[in-house]
Design a protein around this motif. Sequence first.
Motif, mmCIF file in Angstrom:
data_model
loop_
_atom_site.group_PDB
_atom_site.id
_atom_site.type_symbol
_atom_site.label_atom_id
_atom_site.label_comp_id
_atom_site.label_asym_id
_atom_site.label_seq_id
_atom_site.Cartn_x
_atom_site.Cartn_y
_atom_site.Cartn_z
ATOM 1 N N GLU A 1 -4.690 -3.922 -8.327
ATOM 2 C CA GLU A 1 -3.777 -2.879 -9.409
ATOM 3 C C GLU A 1 -2.829 -2.348 -8.558
ATOM 4 N N TYR A 2 -3.291 -1.731 -7.740
ATOM 5 C CA TYR A 2 -2.294 -0.799 -6.831
ATOM 6 C C TYR A 2 -1.175 -1.558 -6.131
ATOM 7 N N LEU A 3 -1.445 -2.665 -5.538
ATOM 8 C CA LEU A 3 -0.451 -3.427 -4.878
ATOM 9 C C LEU A 3 0.321 -4.129 -5.780
ATOM 10 N N GLY A 4 -0.107 -4.442 -7.055
ATOM 11 C CA GLY A 4 0.483 -5.229 -7.866
ATOM 12 C C GLY A 4 1.803 -4.353 -8.579
ATOM 13 N N ASP A 5 1.726 -3.204 -8.579
ATOM 14 C CA ASP A 5 2.754 -1.999 -9.312
ATOM 15 C C ASP A 5 3.346 -1.373 -8.024
ATOM 16 N N PRO A 6 4.451 -1.802 -7.706
ATOM 17 C CA PRO A 6 5.333 -1.147 -6.597
ATOM 18 C C PRO A 6 5.648 0.288 -7.095
ATOM 19 N N ALA A 7 5.755 0.556 -8.241
ATOM 20 C CA ALA A 7 6.200 1.882 -8.491
ATOM 21 C C ALA A 7 4.969 2.969 -8.258
ATOM 22 N N ARG A 8 3.669 2.396 -8.344
ATOM 23 C CA ARG A 8 2.654 3.194 -8.008
ATOM 24 C C ARG A 8 2.455 3.169 -6.401
ATOM 25 N N VAL B 1 2.744 1.845 0.695
ATOM 26 C CA VAL B 1 2.072 0.723 1.374
ATOM 27 C C VAL B 1 2.436 0.775 2.870
ATOM 28 N N GLU B 2 3.852 0.674 3.139
ATOM 29 C CA GLU B 2 4.062 0.706 4.664
ATOM 30 C C GLU B 2 4.330 1.975 5.295
ATOM 31 N N GLN B 3 4.253 3.069 4.605
ATOM 32 C CA GLN B 3 4.706 4.159 5.375
ATOM 33 C C GLN B 3 3.905 4.542 6.690
ATOM 34 N N ASP B 4 2.909 4.221 6.872
ATOM 35 C CA ASP B 4 2.025 4.345 8.253
ATOM 36 C C ASP B 4 1.462 2.900 8.631
ATOM 37 N N GLN B 5 2.207 2.711 9.754
ATOM 38 C CA GLN B 5 1.738 1.446 10.183
ATOM 39 C C GLN B 5 0.240 1.365 10.447
ATOM 40 N N GLN B 6 -0.355 2.276 11.180
ATOM 41 C CA GLN B 6 -1.528 2.242 11.837
ATOM 42 C C GLN B 6 -2.709 1.954 10.539
ATOM 43 N N ARG B 7 -2.450 2.775 9.622
ATOM 44 C CA ARG B 7 -3.262 2.911 8.450
ATOM 45 C C ARG B 7 -3.209 1.495 7.704
ATOM 46 N N PHE C 1 -1.498 -8.572 -0.441
ATOM 47 C CA PHE C 1 -0.758 -8.071 0.605
ATOM 48 C C PHE C 1 0.540 -8.764 1.031
ATOM 49 N N ILE C 2 0.237 -10.306 1.127
ATOM 50 C CA ILE C 2 1.180 -11.325 1.554
ATOM 51 C C ILE C 2 2.386 -10.925 0.448
ATOM 52 N N ASP C 3 1.952 -11.164 -0.692
ATOM 53 C CA ASP C 3 3.138 -11.080 -1.916
ATOM 54 C C ASP C 3 3.794 -9.815 -1.602
ATOM 55 N N ARG C 4 3.093 -8.776 -1.438
ATOM 56 C CA ARG C 4 3.893 -7.493 -1.092
ATOM 57 C C ARG C 4 4.867 -7.391 -0.133
ATOM 58 N N LEU C 5 4.241 -7.820 1.204
ATOM 59 C CA LEU C 5 4.945 -7.654 2.296
ATOM 60 C C LEU C 5 5.670 -8.636 2.819
ATOM 61 N N SER C 6 5.582 -9.847 2.155
ATOM 62 C CA SER C 6 6.262 -10.970 2.631
ATOM 63 C C SER C 6 6.561 -11.430 4.076
ATOM 64 N N GLY C 7 7.502 -11.553 4.722
ATOM 65 C CA GLY C 7 7.855 -11.867 5.926
ATOM 66 C C GLY C 7 6.985 -10.725 6.975
ATOM 67 N N ARG C 8 6.899 -9.461 6.444
ATOM 68 C CA ARG C 8 6.517 -8.294 7.183
ATOM 69 C C ARG C 8 4.859 -8.439 7.385
ATOM 70 N N PHE C 9 4.389 -9.399 6.802
ATOM 71 C CA PHE C 9 2.991 -10.044 6.811
ATOM 72 C C PHE C 9 2.770 -10.671 8.502
ATOM 73 N N LEU D 1 0.674 -18.338 3.294
ATOM 74 C CA LEU D 1 1.274 -17.796 4.472
ATOM 75 C C LEU D 1 2.698 -18.537 4.990
ATOM 76 N N MET D 2 2.334 -19.877 4.747
ATOM 77 C CA MET D 2 3.432 -20.545 5.082
ATOM 78 C C MET D 2 4.672 -20.522 4.214
ATOM 79 N N ASP D 3 4.400 -20.185 3.033
ATOM 80 C CA ASP D 3 5.487 -20.065 1.994
ATOM 81 C C ASP D 3 6.180 -18.760 1.802
ATOM 82 N N GLU D 4 5.505 -17.411 2.300
ATOM 83 C CA GLU D 4 5.859 -16.106 2.454
ATOM 84 C C GLU D 4 6.037 -15.466 3.501
#
Length: 210
Positions: A25-32, A36-42, A72-80, A113-116
């Motif tokens: 639910e959290y990943l599906g709502d970018p406003a919330r 997600v990417e603020q802390d790389q180690q986390r 996470f793949i949907d959210r991060l796309s190429g950054r995954f 993964l191949m798609d995104e």
Amino acid sequence: MDYFCEQVQQKDVGRRMQVGQELLEYLGDPARSPDVEQDQQRLDKVIDELTGWVNSSNFKVALLGLDVLGAFIDRLSGRFKSYIGTVLLPLIDRMGDAKDQVREQAQSLILKLMDEAAPPMYIWERLAVGFKHKNYRSREGVCLCLIATLNIYGAQPLILSKLVPHLCTAFGDSNSQVRDAAILAIVEVYRHVGEKVRIDLTKRGIPPGR
């Protein structure tokens, strides 16, 4: 994300099921979820832990782990892309699962993964180790995944000369399902590239009748 970083480490199945749904639910709502990417180690830690979920002997946890990684793949796309090395081996393992649903979802995630996240051949260069997997279902799954890749992308983005030798080896596999899947895959390759593959097979010592 601090909360999830802590919670995904839980080993209790019931707690994992609850946290997994919350994370979806959290990943599906970018406003919330702006952090997600603020802390790389986390983020690294969360993905590592979810990979452990995918490896779980409890199929419900494994399926949920696959779902959350998909989010996470949907959210991060190429950054995954930097996580592909982490998640791919567990996905190859899961393509050998006893449950159809887990096998299918693992393959779907590889195709996602191949798609995104990265080009198909980038994935296949890392996926090819699956042709030698100790579990026959995983070896079969990799052949079936190649068929699916060709159906979606055609031969253009793949360097088939790197993959055909693996299929040739699989023709002699000790398991008949793997042999059959390898033959189906080579038929699919033939459908896309034609006579070139027949000439290649002859060079590799595959008898003409075969």
